[in-house]
Write an enzyme that holds these catalytic residues in place. Sequence first.
Site, PDB file in Angstrom:
ATOM      1  N   HIS A 162      -8.053  -5.407   0.712  1.00 39.42           N
ATOM      2  CA  HIS A 162      -6.772  -4.724   0.904  1.00 39.42           C
ATOM      3  C   HIS A 162      -6.107  -5.218   2.190  1.00 39.42           C
ATOM      4  O   HIS A 162      -6.744  -5.270   3.241  1.00 39.42           O
ATOM      5  CB  HIS A 162      -7.041  -3.221   0.984  1.00 39.42           C
ATOM      6  CG  HIS A 162      -5.825  -2.359   0.873  1.00 39.42           C
ATOM      7  ND1 HIS A 162      -5.038  -2.335  -0.254  1.00 39.42           N
ATOM      8  CD2 HIS A 162      -5.275  -1.465   1.742  1.00 39.42           C
ATOM      9  CE1 HIS A 162      -4.062  -1.457  -0.074  1.00 39.42           C
ATOM     10  NE2 HIS A 162      -4.173  -0.928   1.129  1.00 39.42           N
TER      11      HIS A 162
ATOM     12  N   GLU B  14      -9.609  -5.020  -3.556  1.00 34.75           N
ATOM     13  CA  GLU B  14      -8.912  -4.016  -2.752  1.00 34.75           C
ATOM     14  C   GLU B  14      -9.866  -3.081  -2.006  1.00 34.75           C
ATOM     15  O   GLU B  14      -9.733  -2.835  -0.805  1.00 34.75           O
ATOM     16  CB  GLU B  14      -8.004  -3.160  -3.654  1.00 34.75           C
ATOM     17  CG  GLU B  14      -6.909  -3.925  -4.375  1.00 34.75           C
ATOM     18  CD  GLU B  14      -5.650  -4.082  -3.547  1.00 34.75           C
ATOM     19  OE1 GLU B  14      -5.654  -3.722  -2.361  1.00 34.75           O
ATOM     20  OE2 GLU B  14      -4.659  -4.589  -4.105  1.00 34.75           O
TER      21      GLU B  14
ATOM     22  N   SER C  20       0.837  -1.199   0.000  1.00 35.78           N
ATOM     23  CA  SER C  20       0.000   0.000   0.000  1.00 35.78           C
ATOM     24  C   SER C  20       0.878   1.258   0.000  1.00 35.78           C
ATOM     25  O   SER C  20       1.662   1.451  -0.932  1.00 35.78           O
ATOM     26  CB  SER C  20      -0.953  -0.041   1.199  1.00 35.78           C
ATOM     27  OG  SER C  20      -1.985   0.916   1.052  1.00 35.78           O
TER      28      SER C  20
END
Length: 512
Positions: A442, A340, A207
């Site tokens: 995510h 995600e 990320s």
Amino acid sequence: MAAEHEWWRTVETERGRVRGVPAPVAEGDADAPPVAAFRGIPYAASPVGALRFAPPRPHEGWAGVRDAARPGPSVPQGPSRLERVMGTRVPDWAEDGCLTLNIWSPQGPSDAASGAGRPVLVWFHGGGFSSGSGGWDWYDGAHLAARGDLVVVTANYRVGPLGYLCLPEAGVANLGLQDQAAVLRWVHTNIAAFGGDPACVTVGGQSAGAYSALALAVAPETRALVRRVIAQSGPWGLPPQAPDAAAENTAAFLDLLGLPGKAVGSGHEEGVLRGLRALPAERLLAAYARLSEDRARPGRLSPPMYPVRGGALLPDAPQRAAAEGALGGTGLLIGTVRDEMTAFLAFDERVRAFTRDDVLRIMCEDACGGDPDAAACAYDDLARLRPDASPAALLTEVATGRQFREGATRIAGYRAAQGTPAYVYRFDRAPDGDDGSLGATHCAELPFLFGTFDAFAGSPMLGRAGAEARRLARAFGGALAAFAATGTPNGPGLAHWRPYLDGPAPEVMYFG
């Protein structure tokens, strides 16, 4: 620990000696070498007093042998907005002593072909440039080090206002990214003492950490320190913050603190800095939380403060630099998880109630260049493919593509066109019993990279971690460790993974 390995427990760094401790070996890796952990090693001076909102400075050093059994405190931060997905953390932050790193190093002879030491993976945590810590047990590197026979390094870096406040006339910009560059320089200078090869460093992250890793790999100031990049779920749809937008957010932040926000850019930054340095960190975090709430919009990832375009470490978007060949011969492994954006949208009651018109408005602004007809066409095409999906689910799919997946394959395509192979993956494993609202969300791959299932116990994104999950961890973590060690994710016991080719049937490795 056997006597012949006592030399490994106490290591000399440029600022003083540190003593590590044995770390557990990964389950299923009984033949792997034992691993020593060295936690909480300062790579820079504490960012307190006059060093708050200052670039990282060398640590003053210490006398005697420093106990490196435990990690240092996290950097100051508020709660993560991903707690409902990943699980909660007990606050453990402190400004004093927060700029530390952690090392896991296998002991005994290395299999490295160079003979110069083991390959090194420097991995940066995510957290939206607003939260996280390399010292958390989520990111314990012992399993990964044993599995890949490599040295693993994690680190803290400043986040939120303390890391990304922008006062350029006072030299304050991208301090979090500067911290990460300082970590790379520390590794280059010291890692040989821990059995690592400073000429074989992979910089990786997830990320925000993936975004930073790519930025460091293309930046003129640091790219010579990086041999390979692992980029997990980078928010590639997020361009660096423009300087004028950063100035606007800084002024709003200062106003919330009762400081002269309108003085920004008028030559009074030093006075503003004195005011900021005099306030308790809790006041800064509370004001930032308020600013974040005021700026929040459904479907948008950007926090109020994150890396700003400009300067030696971020002269342009890392994606654009990669397109222009700035990676050179640097190896790249890049990927995403399947779903995600559920991490940001699945628990938002406003999003759940969205109509088609609500989604079209967001798509028009964020994905279609302000063209309502293009937004409607894209929405209707997707709705025909997924006739049972709600408007919220369609927004999640569109946002996942725009913010994460499309950028990852685009960057891999640049590498293919430049003649340097990239490896692309998608992680699809969803928790048992998931009704489709969370999916492979995510951060879902993190327990499988590090093999830290116990640390994620109770995490909604993980669910039950039985034998199948542990097999997947050996496949996923093993492939990424092999890439960091050798430049290819292939090796004994691993599925054959072909490089990405930019064509009608590009190669993507699916996990789970």
